[in-house]
Design a protein around this motif. Structure first.
Motif, mmCIF file in Angstrom:
data_model
loop_
_atom_site.group_PDB
_atom_site.id
_atom_site.type_symbol
_atom_site.label_atom_id
_atom_site.label_comp_id
_atom_site.label_asym_id
_atom_site.label_seq_id
_atom_site.Cartn_x
_atom_site.Cartn_y
_atom_site.Cartn_z
ATOM 1 N N LEU A 143 1.127 -1.543 0.025
ATOM 2 C CA LEU A 143 -0.526 0.028 0.030
ATOM 3 C C LEU A 143 0.509 1.330 -0.034
ATOM 4 C CD1 LEU A 143 -2.888 -1.297 2.403
ATOM 5 C CD2 LEU A 143 -2.995 -1.069 0.047
ATOM 6 N N SER A 351 -5.976 -2.925 -7.284
ATOM 7 C CA SER A 351 -6.951 -2.272 -6.003
ATOM 8 C C SER A 351 -7.095 -2.345 -5.957
ATOM 9 C CB SER A 351 -6.110 -0.856 -5.783
ATOM 10 O OG SER A 351 -4.816 -0.322 -6.295
ATOM 11 N N PHE A 356 -8.685 -3.020 -1.675
ATOM 12 C CA PHE A 356 -8.458 -1.998 -0.902
ATOM 13 C C PHE A 356 -8.898 -0.474 -1.924
ATOM 14 C CE2 PHE A 356 -4.947 -5.218 -1.309
ATOM 15 C CZ PHE A 356 -4.311 -5.019 -0.033
ATOM 16 N N SER A 474 -6.220 1.966 2.574
ATOM 17 C CA SER A 474 -6.231 1.153 4.196
ATOM 18 C C SER A 474 -8.017 1.449 5.303
ATOM 19 C CB SER A 474 -5.442 1.759 5.725
ATOM 20 O OG SER A 474 -5.239 2.832 5.699
#
Length: 658
Positions: A143, A351, A356, A474
């Motif tokens: 990340l 992602s 994410f 996150s």
């Protein structure tokens, strides 16, 4: 990826149905027709041309500002020691970082053809799947690198186009006030054509970059012929001598020397667009020699006339060629922007699939190449940020102070993740792993530490932008985990529900109902609501879970897994790689199983739409809960993401506290 039947009575049921992939087994290709071989060669040549037009735009335009910034920002005197030292450092940086680390090693770490730091993170997570702490560390590294890559995706187009258009100051100082407007117009034009796809952009830009590399190589050769002694700079001793002569100033000059290798990450990020062989062919055979000749030529020019240090690139251009060169440089820097834009699209898609980022609209722009995509939301956001950066920093000199540190930070993350892959997946011995780490981490960390001096001069911006992206990614990952936990707590066990239906079966209507569920062990909320309010079940009921693998593409054998639960209930898992775009209706039809066939005109999809409420007593901090709820409200619905037709969909709301 292996999953098991959650029910307690699985042993008494038929074995799960899986794809029969025998028909997809590869045929014997020992004899390939000559025509096909020729076609394959032409295809590789076209891909290499496209790679030159997309992948190497960023690193290919670094000669516009790298040497000028190195001498200007650090006030280095133009003498033999400094010129030879800077050239030697740039040469060996291009060789060691771009050619050896990325071109040879990193490109080998493809995830079923896909590249980029998210693909590498998925490989590394697979290597440490048995260690929760290591999994968390790998995720954070991935990340971190991904977030800073997005920060770099904003700085690169701004500095590249600005540095080219600023050639107007050399050709006609009176036109200086047109630099910013022209830059913004060029950038807007670039982002407008993104919807036409990487293939078209690469086809248009490839020939332009070929001309660019040829011209800068010729300019460099012209200067080298006049001052041939400059070729001695290829000796690494001059790099050592540069540090010994300048001390700490020489070390901090690495913060600008790194500008010669910015764009190296695009080689890996665009792997899925072009493939490793075309990228290597274009780099080793064309881009690298052209860059080296131009850098050495700029050094030769400065040795001949130290005053040219103010702008060695444009001052090596003959006066009659200056305006055409400004136009060519502007076109080339537009391509530099394209390199990071296409990389940003790829990493954003990965992602999303890995959980994410929220779901966004993804458009495939090529019927022949699956990796070529366009994300409208990412495209709009990048344009807004880049224009803001151009207006805020005003000149390429100011932007050079902000450029590089995000790139190097991503490189550090990539190297660390690569060490995990080399040890756990490629099974290198410890000696090779340590040697790899010592060589490349030493280089990366040297650039990183030297670049810390840029933070107060603008380097804070890509770091701050990267920090925002890291927070969003996150937060989304954590928020989705909390939603799953909350729904599991509220859910009803699937086996108990099926047993109760057997005792008191409801009325059934013709057709097939497909209930989307993220929890294969539990009854979907949409099924409970439908039964509660409509008091009926369909003749055939399928509980569908869509899973994303940690590989780029799902193999035929793992595409689906079907369990017969009895009483006309089925449990179906569909699996897609993180580089694929899920098309659920198409996959259901392609399954073509006698015991569970799907006629889309007789099939109704049921989905739960979660209504999220931020609560103070659980989950994340309240501000993160609110960010997550905002992202969830603006994400593309799962039904749209999975290509479920609206006229076959019923959505039922569910309130979830996080």
């Amino acid at each position: 990826m292996t999953t098991s039947d959650p029910s307690s009575s699985a042993s008494s049921r038929p074995a799960p149905v899986k794809p029969d992939c025998a028909q997809d087994a590869p045929a014997d290709h020992a004899h390939v027709p000559v025509g096909r071989l020729r076609g394959r060669k032409r295809s590789i040549a076209r891909m290499a041309l496209g790679a030159a037009g997309v992948v190497f735009g960023d690193i290919g335009t670094s000669p516009l500002y790298a040497i000028q910034t190195t001498f200007g920002a650090h006030h280095l005197p133009v003498d033999n020691t400094n010129v030879f030292g800077v050239l030697s450092l740039m040469f060996w940086s291009l060789v060691m970082v771009v050619s050896v680390k990325y071109g040879y090693f990193i490109l080998r770490a493809d995830n079923k053809g896909e590249g980029g730091i998210m693909a590498l993170m998925a490989l590394a997570q697979r290597c440490v799947a048995d260690n929760k702490r290591a999994l968390w560390l790998v995720m954070v590294l991935g990340l971190f690198g991904t977030s800073l890559f997005f920060g770099d995706s904003v700085i690169t187009p701004a500095i590249s186009v600005l540095s080219a258009v600023e050639g107007l100051k050399v050709a006609a100082p009176g036109l200086s006030h047109f630099v910013l407007p022209v830059t913004i117009i060029v950038l807007i034009g670039l982002f407008v054509i993104q919807s036409h796809g990487t293939a078209l952009v690469g086809a248009l830009f490839g020939p332009v970059m070929v001309v660019w590399f040829l011209v800068i190589a010729i300019l460099g050769v012209h200067e080298i012929v006049q001052t041939p002694q400059v070729l001695a700079a290829l000796n690494p001793w001059y790099a050592v001598k540069f540090f010994l002569h300048n001390g700490l100033l020489g070390f901090f000059a690495l913060a600008s020397i790194v500008l010669a290798i910015t764009g190296a990450e695009a080689l890996y990020a665009d792997l899925g667009h072009f493939g490793k062989f075309p990228i290597r062919l274009a780099w080793y055979g064309f881009a690298l020699p052209s860059l080296l000749l131009n850098y050495i030529g700029q050094g030769a020019l400065m040795l001949h006339d130290p005053k040219t240090v103010s702008d060695p690139f444009y001052l090596m251009v003959p006066a009659w060629l200056l305006y055409p060169m400004i136009a060519l440089a502007t076109a080339a820097t537009v391509i530099a922007s394209q390199a990071v834009i296409s990389g940003a699209f790829s990493i954003a898609r990965e992602s999303i699939q890995l959980g994410f980022l929220p779901r966004m609209r993804i458009l495939h722009t090529s019927k022949k190449t699956q990796g070529q995509i366009y994300l409208p939301a990412v495209n709009r956001l990048l344009l807004i940020l880049i224009v803001a950066v151009v207006l805020g920093f005003q000149t390429s000199d100011n932007l050079a102070s902000a450029y590089g540190i995000a790139v190097v930070s991503t490189m550090v993350s990539t190297t660390v993740l690569m060490l995990i892959v080399t040890r756990r997946m490629w099974h290198w011995n410890w000696f090779k792993v340590v040697a790899f780490g010592l060589v490349f981490l030493t280089i990366d960390l040297a650039f990183f530490v030297a670049g810390l001096t840029k933070i107060v001069h603008g380097g804070w911006f890509p770091l701050a932008l990267g920090g925002c992206v890291f927070t969003l990614m996150s937060t989304w990952k954590r928020g989705r985990g909390l939603v799953r936990s909350s729904m599991e707590e509220q859910g009803l066990a699937l086996q108990s529900f099926l047993d109760s239906l057997a005792l008191s079966p409801p009325h059934k209507v013709p057709g097939t109902a497909v209930f989307l569920s993220a929890h294969s062990h539990q009854v979907p909320h949409a099924l409970l609501h439908n039964l509660k309010h409509n008091k009926v079940l369909h003749a055939k009921n399928v509980i569908l879970t869509v899973e994303t693998l940690d590989s780029a593409y799902a193999d035929c054998a793992e595409r689906f897994e079907l369990h017969d639960l009895g009483n006309d209930f089925y449990q179906l898992r569909l699996r897609y790689g993180f580089a694929e775009e899920p098309n659920v209706p198409e996959t259901l039809v392609e399954m073509d199983l006698p015991q569970c066939q799907f006629d889309m005109m007789e099939t109704t999809f049921f989905a739960s739409r979660e209504s999220l409420v931020a609560a103070e007593h659980a989950g994340m901090q309240l501000w993160r809960d609110k960010i997550f709820a905002f992202m969830a409200r603006n994400s593309t619905p799962a039904s749209d993401f999975f290509r479920i037709p609206g006229n076959r969909l019923v959505e039922l709301g569910t309130r979830v506290e996080i």
